[in-house]
Design an enzyme around this catalytic site. Structure first.
Site, PDB file in Angstrom:
ATOM      1  N   LYS A  39      31.391 -12.239  50.729  1.00  0.00           N
ATOM      2  CA  LYS A  39      30.991 -13.658  50.793  1.00  0.00           C
ATOM      3  C   LYS A  39      29.493 -13.820  50.545  1.00  0.00           C
ATOM      4  O   LYS A  39      29.062 -14.739  49.836  1.00  0.00           O
ATOM      5  CB  LYS A  39      31.377 -14.253  52.147  1.00  0.00           C
ATOM      6  CG  LYS A  39      32.885 -14.339  52.309  1.00  0.00           C
ATOM      7  CD  LYS A  39      33.285 -15.047  53.568  1.00  0.00           C
ATOM      8  CE  LYS A  39      34.762 -14.845  53.868  1.00  0.00           C
ATOM      9  NZ  LYS A  39      35.671 -15.207  52.776  1.00  0.00           N
ATOM     10  N   ALA A  41      27.370 -11.805  48.857  1.00  0.00           N
ATOM     11  CA  ALA A  41      27.032 -11.531  47.451  1.00  0.00           C
ATOM     12  C   ALA A  41      27.520 -12.665  46.552  1.00  0.00           C
ATOM     13  O   ALA A  41      26.805 -13.096  45.639  1.00  0.00           O
ATOM     14  CB  ALA A  41      27.644 -10.200  47.023  1.00  0.00           C
ATOM     15  N   ASN A  42      28.725 -13.160  46.796  1.00  0.00           N
ATOM     16  CA  ASN A  42      29.257 -14.247  45.953  1.00  0.00           C
ATOM     17  C   ASN A  42      28.362 -15.492  46.040  1.00  0.00           C
ATOM     18  O   ASN A  42      28.077 -16.140  45.033  1.00  0.00           O
ATOM     19  CB  ASN A  42      30.678 -14.636  46.395  1.00  0.00           C
ATOM     20  CG  ASN A  42      31.663 -13.477  46.296  1.00  0.00           C
ATOM     21  OD1 ASN A  42      31.399 -12.495  45.613  1.00  0.00           O
ATOM     22  ND2 ASN A  42      32.781 -13.578  46.997  1.00  0.00           N
ATOM     23  N   GLU A 137      30.442 -12.222  57.880  1.00  0.00           N
ATOM     24  CA  GLU A 137      31.011 -10.902  57.576  1.00  0.00           C
ATOM     25  C   GLU A 137      30.075  -9.772  57.994  1.00  0.00           C
ATOM     26  O   GLU A 137      30.255  -8.630  57.588  1.00  0.00           O
ATOM     27  CB  GLU A 137      31.333 -10.784  56.069  1.00  0.00           C
ATOM     28  CG  GLU A 137      32.616 -11.497  55.690  1.00  0.00           C
ATOM     29  CD  GLU A 137      33.038 -11.274  54.248  1.00  0.00           C
ATOM     30  OE1 GLU A 137      34.233 -11.466  53.965  1.00  0.00           O
ATOM     31  OE2 GLU A 137      32.187 -10.939  53.402  1.00  0.00           O
ATOM     32  N   ASP A 243      42.659 -18.365  40.357  1.00  0.00           N
ATOM     33  CA  ASP A 243      42.345 -17.517  41.505  1.00  0.00           C
ATOM     34  C   ASP A 243      41.367 -18.270  42.414  1.00  0.00           C
ATOM     35  O   ASP A 243      40.253 -18.578  41.996  1.00  0.00           O
ATOM     36  CB  ASP A 243      41.712 -16.205  40.977  1.00  0.00           C
ATOM     37  CG  ASP A 243      41.287 -15.251  42.083  1.00  0.00           C
ATOM     38  OD1 ASP A 243      41.607 -15.517  43.261  1.00  0.00           O
ATOM     39  OD2 ASP A 243      40.640 -14.235  41.763  1.00  0.00           O
ATOM     40  N   GLY A 248      35.143 -21.021  48.044  1.00  0.00           N
ATOM     41  CA  GLY A 248      34.304 -21.459  49.174  1.00  0.00           C
ATOM     42  C   GLY A 248      32.892 -20.909  49.042  1.00  0.00           C
ATOM     43  O   GLY A 248      31.914 -21.573  49.399  1.00  0.00           O
ATOM     44  N   ASP A 249      32.788 -19.691  48.529  1.00  0.00           N
ATOM     45  CA  ASP A 249      31.454 -19.088  48.368  1.00  0.00           C
ATOM     46  C   ASP A 249      30.651 -19.832  47.309  1.00  0.00           C
ATOM     47  O   ASP A 249      29.457 -20.083  47.483  1.00  0.00           O
ATOM     48  CB  ASP A 249      31.593 -17.610  47.984  1.00  0.00           C
ATOM     49  CG  ASP A 249      32.303 -16.825  49.063  1.00  0.00           C
ATOM     50  OD1 ASP A 249      32.169 -17.200  50.242  1.00  0.00           O
ATOM     51  OD2 ASP A 249      33.002 -15.852  48.737  1.00  0.00           O
TER      52      ASP A 249
END
Ligand code: RIB
Length: 295
Positions: A39, A41-42, A137, A243, A248-249
């Site tokens: 999350k 990194a995204n 996370e 996908d 959300g990220d």
């Protein structure tokens, strides 16, 4: 620096499946692919692609995945000097159905080795950025330390409370923007969120604890924002979903960029909705965002 991101870095092992596997069942996957994820990194990659200067504080493993994940962030314009190496890189095993829904099994690995001490060592980075963007996370004590430093310096603090962890009131009072999805909002408040009335009650509960603004994402129902001055809905965009991983990220990364640029709350949420809608039309959690979206 515009944004300091304190968060997770994973490698996503993605399996395309007709439906989410049941207990005791063996299911064939039509395709298998490996993507960069996590999350943190995204969200960093989204913000970086949208032109923000993003400094990442986190941890990867002392392994090839860790090296590749750092290189990926660097290639996408994210500052990586504060990413340390220890243990094994985090991994996510993700099933994606033909409808684009997903189920994720997370191995936290190095992400759970991020400590308050590591955060403290980067206090100068946090205090010189406009905003701090975080998710859940990594261990909560590391999140709390980062938020403490940012709020002491009057920074914008954006917390994406995913995946859910129970949050103390001492943390909530220092959050400028919190961005739960509907499930996380219910978990955070203990209020079932099915109607607009109970969404408002749940938001009010968080505002009463000192959160500045709540932005709730509700998938195809769009998103709802609320603070002490204003509230409103932003409709979801209709797109062909491939996908949903990372939607959300993308929303959070884009929201942070728009808020840092001084856009109004409503136009920040509209912008974030547009960026997230693009991400669900591609496989993987970090697709390249086209120039046209920025206009
Ligand atoms: O939000 C999507 C992300 O959650 C994936 O990239 C996966 O790594 C998990 O952390």
């Amino acid at each position: 620096m515009d944004i300091t991101l304190v968060g997770s870095i994973n490698i996503d092992l993605v399996y395309r499946v007709p439906y989410i596997v049941n207990s005791g069942e063996t299911l064939h996957s039509a395709t298998y692919s490996v993507h960069f994820g996590g999350k943190g990194a995204n969200q960093a990659v989204t913000a970086g692609q949208l032109g923000a200067n993003v400094h990442f504080i986190g941890k990867v493993g002392k392994d090839d995945f860790g090296e590749q994940a750092i290189n990926n962030l660097q290639d996408k314009g994210v500052y990586v000097d504060s990413i340390r190496k220890e243990g094994a890189t985090g991994q996510a095993m993700i099933q994606v159905t033909d409808a684009g829904d997903n189920a994720i099994v997370l191995f936290s690995g190095a992400n759970f080795l991020v400590t308050p001490k590591q955060i403290e060592q980067e206090a100068a980075i946090i205090s010189s950025s406009k905003a701090l963007l975080l998710q859940l996370e990594i261990p909560l004590d590391a999140v709390e330390k980062a938020v403490e430093i940012a709020s002491q310096h009057g920074k914008i603090v954006i917390l994406n409370p995913a995946p859910f962890q129970r949050l103390p009131d001492s943390l909530l009072k220092n959050i400028t923007f919190i961005t739960p999805n509907e499930t996380e909002l219910a978990q955070l408040t203990g209020i079932e969120v099915t109607t607009e009335e109970n969404i408002r009650s749940a938001c009010r509960l968080l505002l009463d604890k000192g959160v500045g603004t709540v932005v709730v994402t509700l998938g195809s129902r769009g998103s709802f924002y609320m603070n002490h001055k204003e509230s409103g809905w932003v409709q979801a965009l209709r797109v062909d979903t491939i996908d949903t991983t990372g939607a959300g990220d993308a929303f959070n990364g884009a929201l942070a960029v728009a808020l840092c640029r001084g856009k109004s709350l409503r136009s920040s949420v509209v912008f974030a909705t547009k960026v997230a809608a693009f991400v669900v039309t591609q496989m993987g959690a970090q697709p390249l965002i086209p120039e046209s979206i920025l206009k």
